[in-house]
Design an enzyme around this catalytic site. Sequence first.
Site, PDB file in Angstrom:
ATOM      1  N   THR A  35     125.300  10.045  24.241  1.00 30.37           N
ATOM      2  CA  THR A  35     123.992   9.579  23.930  1.00 30.37           C
ATOM      3  C   THR A  35     123.163  10.932  23.515  1.00 30.37           C
ATOM      4  O   THR A  35     123.368  11.747  24.632  1.00 30.37           O
ATOM      5  CB  THR A  35     123.310   8.780  24.930  1.00 30.37           C
ATOM      6  OG1 THR A  35     121.650   8.555  24.608  1.00 30.37           O
ATOM      7  CG2 THR A  35     123.331   9.313  26.312  1.00 30.37           C
ATOM      8  N   ASP A  70     123.756   3.907  28.689  1.00 30.69           N
ATOM      9  CA  ASP A  70     123.810   2.897  29.721  1.00 30.69           C
ATOM     10  C   ASP A  70     124.027   1.375  29.556  1.00 30.69           C
ATOM     11  O   ASP A  70     124.698   0.931  30.133  1.00 30.69           O
ATOM     12  CB  ASP A  70     122.468   3.360  30.416  1.00 30.69           C
ATOM     13  CG  ASP A  70     121.364   3.001  29.695  1.00 30.69           C
ATOM     14  OD1 ASP A  70     121.634   2.687  28.661  1.00 30.69           O
ATOM     15  OD2 ASP A  70     120.254   3.191  30.246  1.00 30.69           O
ATOM     16  N   VAL A  81     140.664  11.453  23.268  1.00 31.77           N
ATOM     17  CA  VAL A  81     141.337  10.549  23.760  1.00 31.77           C
ATOM     18  C   VAL A  81     142.808  10.083  23.234  1.00 31.77           C
ATOM     19  O   VAL A  81     143.745   9.903  23.758  1.00 31.77           O
ATOM     20  CB  VAL A  81     140.266   9.087  23.933  1.00 31.77           C
ATOM     21  CG1 VAL A  81     141.228   7.841  24.264  1.00 31.77           C
ATOM     22  CG2 VAL A  81     139.173   9.330  24.797  1.00 31.77           C
ATOM     23  N   ARG A 112     114.146   7.786  24.067  1.00 29.06           N
ATOM     24  CA  ARG A 112     113.846   6.360  24.599  1.00 29.06           C
ATOM     25  C   ARG A 112     112.853   6.507  25.647  1.00 29.06           C
ATOM     26  O   ARG A 112     111.823   7.032  25.578  1.00 29.06           O
ATOM     27  CB  ARG A 112     115.092   5.812  25.119  1.00 29.06           C
ATOM     28  CG  ARG A 112     115.196   4.316  25.052  1.00 29.06           C
ATOM     29  CD  ARG A 112     116.591   3.698  25.542  1.00 29.06           C
ATOM     30  NE  ARG A 112     117.519   3.751  24.789  1.00 29.06           N
ATOM     31  CZ  ARG A 112     117.787   2.786  23.903  1.00 29.06           C
ATOM     32  NH1 ARG A 112     116.970   1.842  23.782  1.00 29.06           N
ATOM     33  NH2 ARG A 112     118.796   2.817  22.975  1.00 29.06           N
ATOM     34  N   SER A 114      97.766  27.732  14.375  1.00 25.41           N
ATOM     35  CA  SER A 114      98.390  26.452  14.093  1.00 25.41           C
ATOM     36  C   SER A 114      99.178  26.330  15.416  1.00 25.41           C
ATOM     37  O   SER A 114      99.068  26.866  16.436  1.00 25.41           O
ATOM     38  CB  SER A 114      99.425  26.836  13.139  1.00 25.41           C
ATOM     39  OG  SER A 114     100.226  27.815  13.752  1.00 25.41           O
ATOM     40  N   ASP A 165     120.060  10.497  29.389  1.00 29.05           N
ATOM     41  CA  ASP A 165     119.647   9.804  30.588  1.00 29.05           C
ATOM     42  C   ASP A 165     120.478   9.256  31.356  1.00 29.05           C
ATOM     43  O   ASP A 165     120.498   8.089  32.028  1.00 29.05           O
ATOM     44  CB  ASP A 165     118.689   8.823  29.733  1.00 29.05           C
ATOM     45  CG  ASP A 165     119.512   7.901  28.674  1.00 29.05           C
ATOM     46  OD1 ASP A 165     120.603   7.985  28.659  1.00 29.05           O
ATOM     47  OD2 ASP A 165     118.769   6.913  28.280  1.00 29.05           O
ATOM     48  N   ARG A 189     125.635  -2.561  18.795  1.00 30.11           N
ATOM     49  CA  ARG A 189     124.877  -3.153  20.018  1.00 30.11           C
ATOM     50  C   ARG A 189     125.271  -4.681  19.956  1.00 30.11           C
ATOM     51  O   ARG A 189     124.622  -5.514  19.009  1.00 30.11           O
ATOM     52  CB  ARG A 189     123.435  -2.786  20.105  1.00 30.11           C
ATOM     53  CG  ARG A 189     123.147  -1.496  19.854  1.00 30.11           C
ATOM     54  CD  ARG A 189     121.811  -1.254  20.380  1.00 30.11           C
ATOM     55  NE  ARG A 189     121.050  -0.002  19.748  1.00 30.11           N
ATOM     56  CZ  ARG A 189     121.050   1.106  20.321  1.00 30.11           C
ATOM     57  NH1 ARG A 189     121.500   1.430  21.458  1.00 30.11           N
ATOM     58  NH2 ARG A 189     120.503   2.141  19.621  1.00 30.11           N
ATOM     59  N   ASP A 227     120.212  11.061  24.464  1.00 29.23           N
ATOM     60  CA  ASP A 227     119.092  11.033  25.199  1.00 29.23           C
ATOM     61  C   ASP A 227     119.207  11.854  26.485  1.00 29.23           C
ATOM     62  O   ASP A 227     118.218  12.217  27.222  1.00 29.23           O
ATOM     63  CB  ASP A 227     118.725   9.665  25.640  1.00 29.23           C
ATOM     64  CG  ASP A 227     118.358   8.890  24.292  1.00 29.23           C
ATOM     65  OD1 ASP A 227     117.939   9.236  23.456  1.00 29.23           O
ATOM     66  OD2 ASP A 227     118.321   7.494  24.544  1.00 29.23           O
ATOM     67  N   GLY A 275     123.991   3.429  20.412  1.00 27.60           N
ATOM     68  CA  GLY A 275     123.525   4.515  19.435  1.00 27.60           C
ATOM     69  C   GLY A 275     124.570   5.427  19.200  1.00 27.60           C
ATOM     70  O   GLY A 275     125.237   5.998  20.250  1.00 27.60           O
TER      71      GLY A 275
HETATM   72  O1  F6P Z   1     119.667   6.015  22.756  1.00 31.30           O
HETATM   73  C1  F6P Z   1     119.671   6.872  21.702  1.00 31.30           C
HETATM   74  C2  F6P Z   1     118.383   6.436  20.635  1.00 31.30           C
HETATM   75  O2  F6P Z   1     118.847   7.229  19.604  1.00 31.30           O
HETATM   76  C3  F6P Z   1     117.180   6.775  21.346  1.00 31.30           C
HETATM   77  O3  F6P Z   1     116.596   8.034  21.442  1.00 31.30           O
HETATM   78  C4  F6P Z   1     116.388   5.667  20.537  1.00 31.30           C
HETATM   79  O4  F6P Z   1     115.103   5.316  21.136  1.00 31.30           O
HETATM   80  C5  F6P Z   1     117.005   4.504  20.080  1.00 31.30           C
HETATM   81  O5  F6P Z   1     118.461   5.172  20.270  1.00 31.30           O
HETATM   82  C6  F6P Z   1     117.112   3.974  18.640  1.00 31.30           C
HETATM   83  O6  F6P Z   1     117.889   2.956  18.569  1.00 31.30           O
HETATM   84  P1  F6P Z   1     118.189   2.387  17.070  1.00 31.30           P
HETATM   85  O7  F6P Z   1     119.206   3.187  16.537  1.00 31.30           O
HETATM   86  O8  F6P Z   1     118.674   1.151  17.375  1.00 31.30           O
HETATM   87  O9  F6P Z   1     116.906   2.358  16.398  1.00 31.30           O
END
Ligand code: F6P
Length: 328
Positions: A130, A107, A27, A176, A220, A134, A76, A132, A15
């Site tokens: 990323t 990852d 780089v 994710r 709200s 993570d 991917r 995320d 992603g």
């Molecule tokens: O890992 C980055 C991310 O945006 C996640 O937050 C999400 O679950 C996933 O990729 C979505 O992937 P795709 O772009 O393949 O739908």
Amino acid sequence: MVSNIKKIGVFTSGGDSPGMNAAIRSVVRTCAYLKVDCVGIYRGYQGMIEGDFKPMDARSVNNIINKGGTILKSARCKEFRTKEGRKKAYEQLKSEGIDAFVVIGGDGSFTGAMIFNQEFNFPVIGIPGTIDNDIFGTTFTLGFDTALNTIVEAIDKIRDTASSHNRLFFVEVMGRDVGHLALNAGVGAGAEEILIPEENLGRERLLESLKRSKRSGKSSSIVIVAEGDKTGKNIFELKDYVEENFPDYDVRVSVLGHMQRGGAPSCYDRVFASRMGVRAVEALLEGKTNLMVGTIANELILTPIDIAIKGHTKIDKELIRVSDIMTI
Ligand code: F6P
């Protein structure tokens, strides 16, 4: 720096995340500065297998530091998960004269790089790209800060409608399996509740909390739901549950989706990317491999890729406490 590495490949994989272009730029320019050739590999591992390469010099990365997405494209790649696919990639790299690569990704991309390194003894360094957050071995991943700013901006806008119509909004954010985006954006946007996979406290408690805040005078509310959260089957089911059991609120759902990955990188991400790109190239020229560049306490550090992938990032308990206090 004396090194056998004369040509370095760079690519983005998985992603996309804001700041990837700034990392590519770094780089490429570090290679130019240290007089090492640099080659851009298009579409991640897929382009590597197909030999989709383009030499890059310092000027080829003009005007990209401020751009979201990735000029090298991303993918991917299933074929790279096979030994045959990796062998093809290796042959393409060798025929192009590429001696090492820098992978910018998450990852899955790192797992590919680690296996490739083990199979072909090929030098690799990772830059964690990323939204995320993570990845273990770095306090932040590249793009996390920008995505947070994007999310908070979106929620600020949703708040206008929430408060004008006395509504309860469930807002789903990416991440994710982890809740870093949700927790930080939730505190930053002043959410009433933050639902994250790391802390499943159940639907009843959510209901109680919403009732309590209504009694305390709120008209709200915003509830942030991490996409990996399991409090409900999904955010729409959660909305139905709350509507059925607490009819006082008009409830709406907003799934922010891929807009969270786009847009110009924040200054933090641009600086972070620039620092990591320099370190990645230097590390390769120092003979280091199978490591990821990251930052802890604002210092650049190198972590073995297998630890970066397998180690679990911990959710910030102190931030959970802050959020609890803020939602009194
Ligand atoms: O890992 C980055 C991310 O945006 C996640 O937050 C999400 O679950 C996933 O990729 C979505 O992937 P795709 O772009 O393949 O739908």
